[in-house]
Structures are given as structure tokens and as C-alpha cells.
Write a protein that holds these residues in place. Structure first.
Motif, PDB file in Angstrom:
ATOM      1  N   UNK A   2       0.845  -1.192   0.000  1.00 27.47           N
ATOM      2  CA  UNK A   2       0.000   0.000   0.000  1.00 27.47           C
ATOM      3  C   UNK A   2       0.878   1.238   0.000  1.00 27.47           C
ATOM      4  N   UNK A   3       0.289   2.354  -0.389  1.00 28.05           N
ATOM      5  CA  UNK A   3       0.983   3.635  -0.327  1.00 28.05           C
ATOM      6  C   UNK A   3       0.070   4.662   0.327  1.00 28.05           C
ATOM      7  N   UNK A   4       0.699   5.638   0.960  1.00 31.98           N
ATOM      8  CA  UNK A   4      -0.057   6.713   1.606  1.00 31.98           C
ATOM      9  C   UNK A   4      -0.278   7.824   0.583  1.00 31.98           C
ATOM     10  N   UNK A   5      -1.305   8.644   0.769  1.00 34.65           N
ATOM     11  CA  UNK A   5      -1.517   9.763  -0.158  1.00 34.65           C
ATOM     12  C   UNK A   5      -0.388  10.783  -0.046  1.00 34.65           C
ATOM     13  N   UNK A   6      -0.268  11.600  -1.057  1.00 32.14           N
ATOM     14  CA  UNK A   6       0.769  12.634  -1.092  1.00 32.14           C
ATOM     15  C   UNK A   6       0.081  13.998  -1.115  1.00 32.14           C
ATOM     16  N   UNK A   7       0.584  14.903  -0.275  1.00 29.04           N
ATOM     17  CA  UNK A   7       0.046  16.266  -0.224  1.00 29.04           C
ATOM     18  C   UNK A   7       0.471  17.041  -1.476  1.00 29.04           C
ATOM     19  N   UNK A   8      -0.095  18.211  -1.665  1.00 32.94           N
ATOM     20  CA  UNK A   8       0.240  19.033  -2.828  1.00 32.94           C
ATOM     21  C   UNK A   8       1.703  19.476  -2.828  1.00 32.94           C
ATOM     22  N   UNK A   9       2.336  19.503  -1.640  1.00 33.06           N
ATOM     23  CA  UNK A   9       3.746  19.876  -1.566  1.00 33.06           C
ATOM     24  C   UNK A   9       4.677  18.695  -1.793  1.00 33.06           C
ATOM     25  N   UNK A  10       4.102  17.515  -2.087  1.00 32.81           N
ATOM     26  CA  UNK A  10       4.907  16.338  -2.383  1.00 32.81           C
ATOM     27  C   UNK A  10       5.250  15.484  -1.177  1.00 32.81           C
ATOM     28  N   UNK A  11       4.867  15.907   0.017  1.00 34.57           N
ATOM     29  CA  UNK A  11       5.175  15.136   1.225  1.00 34.57           C
ATOM     30  C   UNK A  11       4.089  14.099   1.496  1.00 34.57           C
ATOM     31  N   UNK A  12       4.473  12.938   2.027  1.00 35.52           N
ATOM     32  CA  UNK A  12       3.475  11.904   2.312  1.00 35.52           C
ATOM     33  C   UNK A  12       2.550  12.316   3.454  1.00 35.52           C
ATOM     34  N   UNK A  13       1.268  12.012   3.294  1.00 31.10           N
ATOM     35  CA  UNK A  13       0.255  12.385   4.296  1.00 31.10           C
ATOM     36  C   UNK A  13      -0.113  11.153   5.116  1.00 31.10           C
ATOM     37  N   UNK A  14       0.811  10.718   5.968  1.00 31.11           N
ATOM     38  CA  UNK A  14       0.582   9.525   6.775  1.00 31.11           C
ATOM     39  C   UNK A  14       0.184   9.845   8.205  1.00 31.11           C
ATOM     40  N   UNK A  15       0.050  11.113   8.541  1.00 31.29           N
ATOM     41  CA  UNK A  15      -0.308  11.497   9.901  1.00 31.29           C
ATOM     42  C   UNK A  15      -1.411  12.551   9.894  1.00 31.29           C
ATOM     43  N   UNK A  16      -2.062  12.647  11.029  1.00 29.07           N
ATOM     44  CA  UNK A  16      -3.098  13.664  11.230  1.00 29.07           C
ATOM     45  C   UNK A  16      -2.936  14.213  12.638  1.00 29.07           C
ATOM     46  N   UNK A  17      -3.223  15.479  12.783  1.00 29.65           N
ATOM     47  CA  UNK A  17      -3.234  16.081  14.122  1.00 29.65           C
ATOM     48  C   UNK A  17      -4.643  15.960  14.661  1.00 29.65           C
ATOM     49  N   UNK A  18      -4.758  15.438  15.857  1.00 32.03           N
ATOM     50  CA  UNK A  18      -6.069  15.280  16.472  1.00 32.03           C
ATOM     51  C   UNK A  18      -6.705  16.649  16.647  1.00 32.03           C
ATOM     52  N   UNK A  19      -7.930  16.831  16.147  1.00 40.46           N
ATOM     53  CA  UNK A  19      -8.580  18.137  16.266  1.00 40.46           C
ATOM     54  C   UNK A  19      -8.970  18.439  17.704  1.00 40.46           C
ATOM     55  N   UNK A  20      -9.041  19.725  18.035  1.00 34.68           N
ATOM     56  CA  UNK A  20      -9.425  20.114  19.391  1.00 34.68           C
ATOM     57  C   UNK A  20     -10.881  19.772  19.655  1.00 34.68           C
ATOM     58  N   UNK A  21     -11.715  19.916  18.677  1.00 33.35           N
ATOM     59  CA  UNK A  21     -13.142  19.604  18.818  1.00 33.35           C
ATOM     60  C   UNK A  21     -13.643  19.079  17.487  1.00 33.35           C
ATOM     61  N   UNK A  22     -14.759  18.420  17.511  1.00 32.33           N
ATOM     62  CA  UNK A  22     -15.354  17.977  16.254  1.00 32.33           C
ATOM     63  C   UNK A  22     -15.397  16.475  16.144  1.00 32.33           C
ATOM     64  N   UNK A  23     -14.719  15.936  15.141  1.00 30.81           N
ATOM     65  CA  UNK A  23     -14.806  14.514  14.865  1.00 30.81           C
ATOM     66  C   UNK A  23     -14.209  13.675  15.983  1.00 30.81           C
ATOM     67  N   UNK A  24     -14.733  12.492  16.181  1.00 27.94           N
ATOM     68  CA  UNK A  24     -14.242  11.625  17.245  1.00 27.94           C
ATOM     69  C   UNK A  24     -13.246  10.614  16.724  1.00 27.94           C
ATOM     70  N   UNK A  25     -12.876  10.671  15.473  1.00 29.45           N
ATOM     71  CA  UNK A  25     -11.928   9.712  14.944  1.00 29.45           C
ATOM     72  C   UNK A  25     -11.190  10.253  13.740  1.00 29.45           C
TER      73      UNK A  25
END
Length: 142
Positions: free
Chosen positions: A93-116
Motif C-alpha cells: 500500500x501507499x499513503x496519499x501525497x500532499x500538494x507539496x509532495x510530502x506523504x500524508x501519513x499522519x493527522x493532528x487530532x482536532x481540538x473539537x469535532x470529529x471523534x476519529x
């Protein structure tokens, strides 16, 4: 010279303000304590009905590691707001790539909103599971 007070807060108003502040501060910060990892067949980063969850993929918050179940769901991470959560890419498998060419394999947990957090991975047609690694070291021996 002090400004004239245009509105005087009464005791009931102060009580309600205090209660609302306490409720807001004590509410859980819905973050990435769990989420899903799925096969992103169309590459749009959003899960569609025909995109299955991926079993056995590991996800971490840097403190603990969770594995996805048969539906691609993971649970059990700390889920602190603002904490980074990342997917450990499985072979094939491969991870998506951001517009700047860097791999998007992480997310910052939001302060509020979605639970996952959702991670979409695409099949890597050229991936045979082998990994080639080049390691550099500088031991700084005196």
C-alpha cells in the motif's frame, strides 16, 4: 477614569456563566482515540461505500499502537487534542501525497469535532513487500 458599567451581572447570571464555562472545560476533546483505515480505491481521501476497511494495519500516537479490526477500525489510543496520530504503512500500500509532495501519513487530532481519524491507503501496484533502506550514521566519537 473607569468606564461606566452598562450591564450589571446578577448572581444568577454569574452562576450560569460559571456553569457554562465548567461544562465547556470538562467536555471531552473529541480527538483521534480511534478511527478507520480503508482502501482508498478512487484516491479522494474520503471513504466511499465500496471502499473496504483494512485489517491488521497499525496506527500510533507516539505513545501506544493500535491495530485495525476486520472493518478497519482502530481504538485505544490516548486521543489527546492536538496530538499527532499516524498510520504505519503496510506492505503493498501507499499513503496519499500532499500538494507539496510530502506523504500524508499522519493527522493532528482536532481540538473539537470529529471523534476519529480516517486514513485512506491505495494499493501500490509496484510494491512487492521488499524494503530497501540506506542507513547513515555519525557516532561523534571523540
Amino acid at each position: 477614569m473607569p468606564l461606566p458599567m452598562t450591564r450589571r451581572m446578577t448572581r444568577p447570571g454569574l452562576l450560569w456563566s460559571t456553569l457554562l464555562a465548567l461544562v465547556a472545560l470538562s467536555a471531552p476533546a473529541h480527538a483521534c482515540s480511534g478511527g478507520t483505515v480503508f482502501e482508498d480505491r478512487n484516491g479522494d481521501g474520503r471513504r466511499q461505500a465500496d471502499e473496504p476497511g483494512l485489517r491488521g494495519v497499525r496506527v500510533s500516537d507516539g505513545d501506544g499502537i493500535a491495530s485495525t479490526d476486520a472493518d478497519g477500525v482502530f481504538r485505544g489510543l490516548r486521543g489527546d487534542a492536538g496530538r499527532e496520530v499516524f498510520v504505519i504503512k503496510p506492505p503493498g500500500f501507499r499513503v496519499p501525497v500532499e500538494t507539496d509532495g510530502l506523504p500524508a501519513f499522519w493527522k493532528r487530532a482536532p481540538a473539537h469535532g470529529t471523534s476519529g481519524c480516517e486514513f485512506g491507503l491505495s494499493r501500490d501496484a509496484g510494491g512487492d513487500g521488499d524494503i530497501e533502506v540506506l542507513v547513515f550514521s555519525d557516532p561523534q566519537v571523540a
